[in-house]
Structures are given as structure tokens and as C-alpha cells.
Write a protein that holds these residues in place. Sequence first.
Motif, PDB file in Angstrom:
ATOM      1  N   GLY A  28     -18.977  13.633  40.597  1.00 20.76           N
ATOM      2  CA  GLY A  28     -19.596  13.414  39.416  1.00 20.76           C
ATOM      3  C   GLY A  28     -20.067  13.370  38.786  1.00 20.76           C
ATOM      4  O   GLY A  28     -20.125  12.379  36.914  1.00 20.76           O
ATOM      5  N   ILE A  29     -19.353  14.961  37.662  1.00 19.02           N
ATOM      6  CA  ILE A  29     -18.989  15.188  36.578  1.00 19.02           C
ATOM      7  C   ILE A  29     -17.729  14.762  36.712  1.00 19.02           C
ATOM      8  O   ILE A  29     -17.379  13.735  35.096  1.00 19.02           O
ATOM      9  CB  ILE A  29     -18.464  16.688  36.731  1.00 19.02           C
ATOM     10  N   MET A  30     -16.704  14.148  37.276  1.00 22.00           N
ATOM     11  CA  MET A  30     -15.773  13.052  36.356  1.00 22.00           C
ATOM     12  C   MET A  30     -15.840  11.639  35.944  1.00 22.00           C
ATOM     13  O   MET A  30     -15.729  11.183  35.072  1.00 22.00           O
ATOM     14  CB  MET A  30     -14.458  13.565  37.867  1.00 22.00           C
ATOM     15  N   ALA A  31     -17.033  11.320  37.089  1.00 23.73           N
ATOM     16  CA  ALA A  31     -17.218   9.970  36.082  1.00 23.73           C
ATOM     17  C   ALA A  31     -17.870  10.147  35.303  1.00 23.73           C
ATOM     18  O   ALA A  31     -18.594   8.905  34.127  1.00 23.73           O
ATOM     19  CB  ALA A  31     -18.547   9.968  37.973  1.00 23.73           C
ATOM     20  N   TYR A  32     -19.348  11.133  34.933  1.00 31.44           N
ATOM     21  CA  TYR A  32     -19.581  11.283  34.186  1.00 31.44           C
ATOM     22  C   TYR A  32     -18.383  11.139  32.170  1.00 31.44           C
ATOM     23  O   TYR A  32     -18.700  10.602  31.707  1.00 31.44           O
ATOM     24  CB  TYR A  32     -20.388  12.230  33.627  1.00 31.44           C
ATOM     25  N   TYR A  33     -17.875  12.224  32.381  1.00 30.27           N
ATOM     26  CA  TYR A  33     -16.807  12.724  31.660  1.00 30.27           C
ATOM     27  C   TYR A  33     -15.366  10.980  31.690  1.00 30.27           C
ATOM     28  O   TYR A  33     -15.481   9.899  30.106  1.00 30.27           O
ATOM     29  CB  TYR A  33     -15.905  13.981  32.053  1.00 30.27           C
ATOM     30  N   SER A  34     -15.422  10.428  32.764  1.00 32.11           N
ATOM     31  CA  SER A  34     -14.711   8.732  32.428  1.00 32.11           C
ATOM     32  C   SER A  34     -15.385   7.758  31.472  1.00 32.11           C
ATOM     33  O   SER A  34     -15.284   7.347  30.689  1.00 32.11           O
ATOM     34  CB  SER A  34     -14.701   8.374  33.606  1.00 32.11           C
ATOM     35  N   VAL A  35     -16.838   8.020  31.986  1.00 28.66           N
ATOM     36  CA  VAL A  35     -17.557   7.002  31.155  1.00 28.66           C
ATOM     37  C   VAL A  35     -17.860   7.242  29.618  1.00 28.66           C
ATOM     38  O   VAL A  35     -17.101   6.575  28.775  1.00 28.66           O
ATOM     39  CB  VAL A  35     -19.393   6.606  32.059  1.00 28.66           C
TER      40      VAL A  35
END
Length: 228
Positions: A28-35
Amino acid sequence: MRKNSRQTPFTLRKYYGVMIIGFALFLGIMAYYSVKFKEKRELAKQEVELEKSVDAANSATQGTTEATESTEDTTAASTEEAAQTMEQTVTYDGKTKLSWPVTGNVVLPYSTEATVYFETLDQYRTNPGILIEAKENDSVKAVKQAKVTEIKNTAEYGKMVCMDLGSGYTAVYGQMKDLTVKAGDTVEKGQVIGKVAAPTSYYTLEGTNLYFQMEKDKKSVDPGKYLE
């Protein structure tokens, strides 16, 4: 032993559960920072495009300004060149006869070495020009190609038009009205430059007339020697 064997699967399940939750949080954190990274990258791209657009607009404006300045410089140069050309063409040899500005008898002759009688003023004076008999509203014509240098008003001669004939020769037309020329204009021989006005208070008894004077290098000369 049975008690321990029962607790082991529970502990493992708990361990795996924590691992799964941690992994999910990680994803989730990776997805958030990716966005967020993508948003920043898009924003940066937009800023770059905006800067390019501004630079292009500034370049276009600068190009337009330079083109305008170039056009103005070219126009000024052309105007100056035309003026110089015209000054070169306005010449006079002092021998070619000039046409009369109006048709009529000379009321008062040119006289600088002796005085002549001025009836209205009831006195004898020198006369640096000639008074040519005319009718009010008669057309006044240029005696040759010339450049209008000045237009002025005086109490004695009324509205006056001064012209450069070239080569140091000048001509002055007085007691005029309804002028069709202005300072800076170049006129051709025979061109109408205005009309004869009613005489000023200096010449009421002499009748309606046109005052005409000529100079050579700022010294008056007899117009009668140059008019045909």
C-alpha cells in the motif's frame, strides 16, 4: 507435549498473519508513493512545457519587436533618403525664367536703393519685393518647383508662404489665404498654393494685390529680373 503441539500452529498462523498484513501495508505504501511520484513527474512535465511555451512566446515577441524596429529603421532611412533626393532635385541656376504667381500689373516696384511712395501709408520707403495687382480669390501659383519652408502671419503682409527654390534662392508670397500647402511640402511649377486675400491695412489704397519677394543668399533681389 500435546499442549505444545496445539500452540505451535496458532503461533505460526499469527506470525504469518502479521507477515501478510505487513506485506500488504508495504504494498500500500509503495502504491501510494508510486502515485505521488507520478503526480510529481506529471507536474514537473507540465512546468517544463509551460516554460517552453513562455520561452517560445517571448522569442516570438522579441522577433516581432526586432522586425518592427527593423521596419521603422527602414522607413526612417527611406524617408531620409527621399528627403535628401528631393533636396538635390530642388535647384535653380538663376537664369531660367520663372512663371508669374498671378497675372497682373506691378502696383509697387522693387526698390532697395531708392524709396518709392506708399499711398496708404503716405510715405516713401524702400520696397524689397513687388506688389502685383490681382483680384481677391485669384489663384496663386508656384513660380517653379520648390520646397515650402515656412508659413507665417505678419501685420503688413498678412499670411505669407516662404519657399526654397534651391541654390540659395528663396521666394516669399504675401497677402494670401486658403492655402493648399504646408511647411515641408514640395510643390511643382504652376501648382496652386492658395488664393489672394483682401489687402492688409498697409495697402488698402493700393488695392488687392499679391506681395512677391525673392532673395539670393538671404539678400533681396529684383523679382522682375527672374519672372518671364
